[in-house]
Design an enzyme around this catalytic site. Structure first.
Site: not given
Length: 380
Positions: A250, A335, A337
């Site tokens: 990001c 993202h 995660e």
């Protein structure tokens, strides 16, 4: 006679939304954005990348499963307001420890419900994100307009959300320095799950300080705001690029691009939600990703750099992934995660560790001082 407290949200174009207040009382300003996630309001609220923003949820029902300690993505939320169509004050979930209203009150965050979030989202999509003021006070609209005009958007979000001191999460695997630009807990969770020895450092840590930590690789975290507001981070990455394997997520992706000579630009209304399709160019495979960003890497700026585009957004064709042609470094705009959200892209952490091992095998270095000391103690 109304039995609830009123809240108002005024946009800088003059549009006024009047609804019910929940959460804290008071007044706050921020950039008004929208998120298209169906679930995950707690993770959205606690994502540091929303620092300084008033977040609108497009899904009409929020609060129905409450709040639980284990689902926070940071120590505390940094959003400036929360706008929803319907707020459910009584959650139904065995994991719930308290309500959304209680959490917002605890951190001084204003909430507004019973407004037309569909209309609000259409305005933001048409005109782009804009400043807004959210208040439970009874000040006249003209006074609110003046206050909104005199309130600039913050530019120091990274400094506000980054850790202030170095801390570690020990492991037996590769040592990863995680540069915290406003990192979500999910990044640390994915690294520690793989046995990494993680050292988390503040956003303004120098290149020399990172070198002294003797990392095997460097993880560049997500974070809020304009990447050009943290030029010191770009300089540090420029110094370290090529010395250590890097993986950016990001904001970390955007900083990696800037350090490599590319440019970034603000999107009209950004990408925020858990259902964004991204195509991997090497395989033509489509991944469903979780995203939260208001800036993107300019495609035209890639020419003349050593960057290779690896992923694009299937909706608007913006750049979603980069790889360095000469050095062991890559990044993604989305993202991997994310929680809650799709798990399609968590394999990228494994690819990062594989890249570290390949780099180490091709570039052997002296043992760490700690390993030497431990070996000496063992000989005694």
């Amino acid at each position: 006679m109304q039995s609830y407290k009123q809240a108002r949200l005024l946009l800088e174009d003059g549009t006024l939304f009047t609804g019910r207040a929940f959460g804290a009382d008071g007044q706050s300003t921020g950039e008004v954005v929208f998120n298209t996630g169906i679930t995950g309001y707690q993770e959205v609220i606690s994502d540091p990348s929303y620092c300084g923003q008033i977040v609108t949820m497009t899904y009409p029902l929020v609060g129905n499963y409450g709040i639980t300690r284990d689902d926070f993505e940071s120590i505390r939320p940094f959003i400036h307001g929360f706008a929803v169509r319907r707020y459910e004050p009584i959650p139904s979930n065995w994991r719930a420890q308290y309500t959304l209203d209680q959490m917002l009150k605890e951190y001084g965050i204003l909430g507004i419900s019973d407004i037309d979030t569909r209309m609000l989202t259409r305005i933001l999509r048409h005109h782009g994100t804009m400043k807004g003021i959210l208040t439970t006070a009874s000040a006249p609209v003209e006074e609110l307009k003046e206050m909104l005009a005199d309130s600039p958007l913050m530019r120091d979000q990274v400094a506000r959300t980054s850790t202030k001191s170095v801390f570690s999460s020990p492991g037996d695997g590769e040592r990863i320095v995680l540069i915290d630009y406003g990192a979500k807990s999910g990044i640390l969770r994915e690294l520690t799950k793989r046995g990494c020895d993680v050292v988390v450092v503040p956003h303004d840590t120098t290149a020399e300080e990172i070198r002294r930590l003797d990392p095997d690789g460097i993880q560049l975290s997500n974070g809020p705001g304009d990447p050009k507001d943290v030029p010191h981070a770009v300089q540090v990455l420029n110094e370290l690029l090529g010395e250590y394997p890097m993986f950016g997520i990001c904001l970390g992706h955007q900083l990696f691009a800037l350090a490599s000579g590319a440019d970034t630009v603000k999107l009209k209304f950004g990408h925020r939600g858990g259902n964004h399709p991204v195509k991997e160019l090497a395989t033509n495979r489509c991944y469903i990703t979780s995203q939260n960003h208001g800036y993107t890497v300019c495609e035209d700026s890639i020419a003349g750099t050593d960057l290779i585009v690896t992923h694009i957004n299937n909706n608007d064709k913006t750049i979603e992934g980069l790889r360095h042609a000469k050095y062991p470094a890559f990044s993604v705009q989305y993202h991997p995660e994310a929680a809650p959200g799709p798990f399609d892209s968590s394999y990228l952490f494994d690819e990062f560790l594989d890249m570290i091992r390949d780099h180490r095998n091709n570039n052997p270095k002296a043992p760490r001082q700690a390993e030497i000391s431990a070996a000496l103690k063992g000989e005694r």
